[in-house]
Design a protein around this motif. Structure first.
Motif, PDB file in Angstrom:
ATOM      1  N   TYR A  22      43.406 -14.966-114.096  1.00  0.00           N
ATOM      2  CA  TYR A  22      42.676 -13.803-113.595  1.00  0.00           C
ATOM      3  C   TYR A  22      42.595 -13.807-112.070  1.00  0.00           C
ATOM      4  N   TYR A  26      44.139 -10.792-109.866  1.00  0.00           N
ATOM      5  CA  TYR A  26      43.339  -9.900-109.026  1.00  0.00           C
ATOM      6  C   TYR A  26      43.751  -9.974-107.557  1.00  0.00           C
ATOM      7  N   PHE A  29      46.120  -7.379-106.405  1.00  0.00           N
ATOM      8  CA  PHE A  29      45.600  -6.024-106.210  1.00  0.00           C
ATOM      9  C   PHE A  29      44.667  -5.956-105.004  1.00  0.00           C
ATOM     10  N   TRP A  31      42.240  -8.152-104.094  1.00  0.00           N
ATOM     11  CA  TRP A  31      40.945  -8.798-104.230  1.00  0.00           C
ATOM     12  C   TRP A  31      41.031 -10.257-103.779  1.00  0.00           C
ATOM     13  N   THR A  63      44.270   0.462-108.227  1.00  0.00           N
ATOM     14  CA  THR A  63      43.252   0.507-109.278  1.00  0.00           C
ATOM     15  C   THR A  63      43.882   0.794-110.634  1.00  0.00           C
ATOM     16  N   GLN A  66      45.622  -2.335-111.685  1.00  0.00           N
ATOM     17  CA  GLN A  66      44.602  -3.324-112.054  1.00  0.00           C
ATOM     18  C   GLN A  66      44.087  -3.048-113.467  1.00  0.00           C
ATOM     19  N   SER A  67      43.883  -1.790-113.805  1.00  0.00           N
ATOM     20  CA  SER A  67      43.443  -1.437-115.161  1.00  0.00           C
ATOM     21  C   SER A  67      44.491  -1.830-116.196  1.00  0.00           C
ATOM     22  N   GLU A  70      44.255  -5.567-116.629  1.00  0.00           N
ATOM     23  CA  GLU A  70      43.088  -5.913-117.449  1.00  0.00           C
ATOM     24  C   GLU A  70      43.350  -5.624-118.922  1.00  0.00           C
ATOM     25  N   CYS A 163      51.567  -7.185-111.817  1.00  0.00           N
ATOM     26  CA  CYS A 163      51.124  -7.917-110.629  1.00  0.00           C
ATOM     27  C   CYS A 163      52.147  -7.810-109.492  1.00  0.00           C
ATOM     28  N   GLY A 166      51.708  -4.420-107.925  1.00  0.00           N
ATOM     29  CA  GLY A 166      50.502  -4.391-107.113  1.00  0.00           C
ATOM     30  C   GLY A 166      50.683  -5.141-105.805  1.00  0.00           C
TER      31      GLY A 166
END
Length: 170
Positions: A22, A26, A29, A31, A63, A66-67, A70, A163, A166
């Motif tokens: 994780y 992230y 993206f 983060w 975003t 990222q969705s 997830e 990924c 992103g």
């Protein structure tokens, strides 16, 4: 002179075993781990705090990706969980069936006139099923994991592609 920068914040609760995946995901993206809040690990779950610059480019597309990431992670967890739940059901089913045989044996021996041969006939498979419950669980889990392994690999590949996209936007 320091330049002002504002941030978006994100709090994610994940399985401790999947924590690195994780965090790496992230970061693709935009983060970053929030250095002001320590990682919380409790009962196999980890709470991770991220932050990302509000001025980041391609925020809408990041975003969306990222969705998608997830969703891939949820699918992976569901696939892993399906192996455990099916195996648990099989093991519990064997144990309950063993209980039914042993209960029949008890009724046979406590009858007005005990039927010893029926008690022995019912008790033996009952004890065998009790003893076999855990090996049945292990066997069913192993077989189910063999089936789901290819699906999990496909989801991991899909997650990796998301990924990469992103990261390319950053």
């Amino acid at each position: 002179m320091n330049k002002f920068e504002s941030y978006d914040y994100l709090k994610v609760t994940v399985e401790e075993t999947r924590l690195s995946h994780y965090i790496d995901g992230y970061e693709c993206f935009g983060w970053k781990l929030d250095p002001n809040i320590p990682l919380e690990v409790n009962g196999g779950k980890a709470v991770v705090h991220f932050k990302r610059s509000r001025a980041i480019l391609n925020k809408v597309e990041l975003t969306r990706l990222q969705s998608h990431f997830e969703a891939c992670q949820r699918d992976l967890e569901a696939l892993e969980g399906s192996a455990v739940s099916l195996a648990t059901s099989a093991g519990i089913g064997a144990g309950i069936l063993g209980c039914a045989f042993v209960a029949g044996a008890v009724f046979a021996v406590t009858a007005e006139t005990p039927i010893i041969w029926l008690m022995i006939l019912l008790a033996i498979p009952g004890f065998i099923l009790w003893g076999a419950a855990y090996p049945i669980y292990k066997y069913v889990k192993m077989k189910r994991m063999e089936k789901v392994e290819s699906l999990m690999e496909a989801k991991l590949d899909e997650s990796e592609e998301v990924c990469k996209k992103g990261h390319a936007l950053l």
